[in-house]
Design a protein around this motif. Structure first.
Motif, PDB file in Angstrom:
ATOM      1  N   ALA A  52       0.811  -1.217   0.000  1.00  0.00           N
ATOM      2  CA  ALA A  52       0.000   0.000   0.000  1.00  0.00           C
ATOM      3  C   ALA A  52       0.843   1.266   0.000  1.00  0.00           C
ATOM      4  O   ALA A  52       0.520   2.242  -0.679  1.00  0.00           O
ATOM      5  CB  ALA A  52      -0.937  -0.012   1.212  1.00  0.00           C
ATOM      6  N   ALA A  53       1.938   1.274   0.762  1.00  0.00           N
ATOM      7  CA  ALA A  53       2.769   2.477   0.865  1.00  0.00           C
ATOM      8  C   ALA A  53       3.449   2.798  -0.462  1.00  0.00           C
ATOM      9  O   ALA A  53       3.436   3.942  -0.926  1.00  0.00           O
ATOM     10  CB  ALA A  53       3.810   2.302   1.967  1.00  0.00           C
ATOM     11  N   GLN A  56       0.897   4.026  -2.956  1.00  0.00           N
ATOM     12  CA  GLN A  56       0.407   5.370  -2.685  1.00  0.00           C
ATOM     13  C   GLN A  56       1.406   6.434  -3.124  1.00  0.00           C
ATOM     14  O   GLN A  56       1.029   7.448  -3.713  1.00  0.00           O
ATOM     15  CB  GLN A  56       0.101   5.521  -1.187  1.00  0.00           C
ATOM     16  N   SER A 222      -1.852  11.827   2.067  1.00  0.00           N
ATOM     17  CA  SER A 222      -2.283  10.523   2.570  1.00  0.00           C
ATOM     18  C   SER A 222      -1.152   9.501   2.552  1.00  0.00           C
ATOM     19  O   SER A 222      -1.320   8.370   3.017  1.00  0.00           O
ATOM     20  CB  SER A 222      -3.445  10.000   1.725  1.00  0.00           C
ATOM     21  N   SER A 226      -1.009   6.000   4.727  1.00  0.00           N
ATOM     22  CA  SER A 226      -0.885   4.717   4.026  1.00  0.00           C
ATOM     23  C   SER A 226       0.342   3.950   4.505  1.00  0.00           C
ATOM     24  O   SER A 226       0.294   2.729   4.669  1.00  0.00           O
ATOM     25  CB  SER A 226      -0.794   4.950   2.519  1.00  0.00           C
ATOM     26  N   THR A 227       1.437   4.671   4.713  1.00  0.00           N
ATOM     27  CA  THR A 227       2.662   4.019   5.180  1.00  0.00           C
ATOM     28  C   THR A 227       2.466   3.415   6.562  1.00  0.00           C
ATOM     29  O   THR A 227       2.860   2.270   6.817  1.00  0.00           O
ATOM     30  CB  THR A 227       3.824   5.027   5.213  1.00  0.00           C
ATOM     31  N   SER A 230       0.079   0.393   6.320  1.00  0.00           N
ATOM     32  CA  SER A 230       0.737  -0.730   5.651  1.00  0.00           C
ATOM     33  C   SER A 230       1.743  -1.410   6.569  1.00  0.00           C
ATOM     34  O   SER A 230       1.883  -2.637   6.549  1.00  0.00           O
ATOM     35  CB  SER A 230       1.425  -0.242   4.378  1.00  0.00           C
TER      36      SER A 230
END
Length: 271
Positions: A52-53, A56, A222, A226-227, A230
């Motif tokens: 995810a990171a 993103q 964001s 996200s980081t 994740s």
């Protein structure tokens, strides 16, 4: 007749006049609707192959594509700081994608991981290009016509539904016959659908009264969330120093884009 019936009749009349009786204006939304449908499917491919990171941060390249399309299609002029911010953005995303050694993995696992990441990155890049073009095209339509944002969103939603429904029938018709259209739905799925719908309306308002590039830069904030999610919640991401450096460059680009040089005050000039 109640107020609700009167409002419903008004809405039906409005939709008839703005959508049915203006087919040319309505058809203009078929282009961004088709591109947005393609983009959403590309993002699913990207998320299936990237954490995810990384996804993103890489997806913030849509700011660059949006800026380039805004300059070419809308005639926007970017300041020096805005161009510098775009260079920082590219440098940051490049660092995020910088390959790292995978300790404890066999050569076969490394090859599979690299191949999966390549597919994910290519999907994100294609999504960035489609997002930039569709966003600027939608902005151009909104600012050149007198139709409201809500009517334009309904038109966009109608075409997106048609394209998505046709795609579902073409690629998933066998599973549809077995388990129906809402297979796999749960509370998380419904929450994501609601967030996407609300987010789409907010984005349209931002595009109408601000600009599409500014919307993209606001979204880059964001990255931090996200980081963290994740790493702590999904546990599918192990950050490195290079990743943090790249993420910092992307965030710095966000603030640099919004920087405006203020003219010197009269007092300061006299001094």
């Amino acid at each position: 007749m109640s107020v609700s019936d009167y409002s419903l009749q008004e809405m039906q009349q409005l939709l008839k006049e703005q959508i049915v009786k203006k087919p040319v204006e309505t058809m203009k939304l078929a282009v961004p609707a088709g591109i947005y449908t393609l983009q959403n499917n590309l993002l699913y491919v990207a998320l299936s192959n990237l954490d995810a990171a990384t996804y993103q941060v890489t997806y913030q390249l849509k700011i660059l594509t949006t800026a380039l399309f805004s300059v070419s299609m809308l005639g926007k002029r970017l300041s020096l700081f805005q161009w510098l911010s775009l260079l920082l953005l590219m440098a940051g995303v490049t660092l995020v994608q910088w390959p790292t050694d995978s300790e404890g993995h066999t050569e076969e696992q490394k090859v599979l991981t690299a191949g999966s990441q390549f597919v994910g990155v290519m999907a994100v890049l294609m999504a960035c290009i489609s997002s930039g073009f569709a966003g600027v095209y939608f902005e151009k339509i909104l600012k050149e016509t007198k139709q409201s944002v809500w009517v334009r969103n309904i038109q966009l939603g109608l075409f997106s539904f048609v394209f998505g429904f046709v795609g579902m029938l073409v690629y998933d018709r066998h599973s549809l016959r077995q388990a129906g259209m809402f297979q796999g739905y749960n509370s998380v799925t419904c929450a994501v659908v609601v967030l996407q719908a609300v987010g789409g309306l907010v984005v349209a308002v931002v595009i109408k009264y601000a600009d599409n590039i500014l919307k993209g830069f606001a979204t880059s904030l964001s990255i931090i969330a996200s980081t963290l999610i994740s790493y702590f919640l999904l546990e599918d991401f192990h950050p490195t120093g290079v990743f943090f450096l790249g993420a910092l460059l992307v965030i710095a680009a966000t603030f640099l884009y919004g920087y405006e040089r203020k003219p010197a005050s009269i007092g300061a000039i006299k001094a």
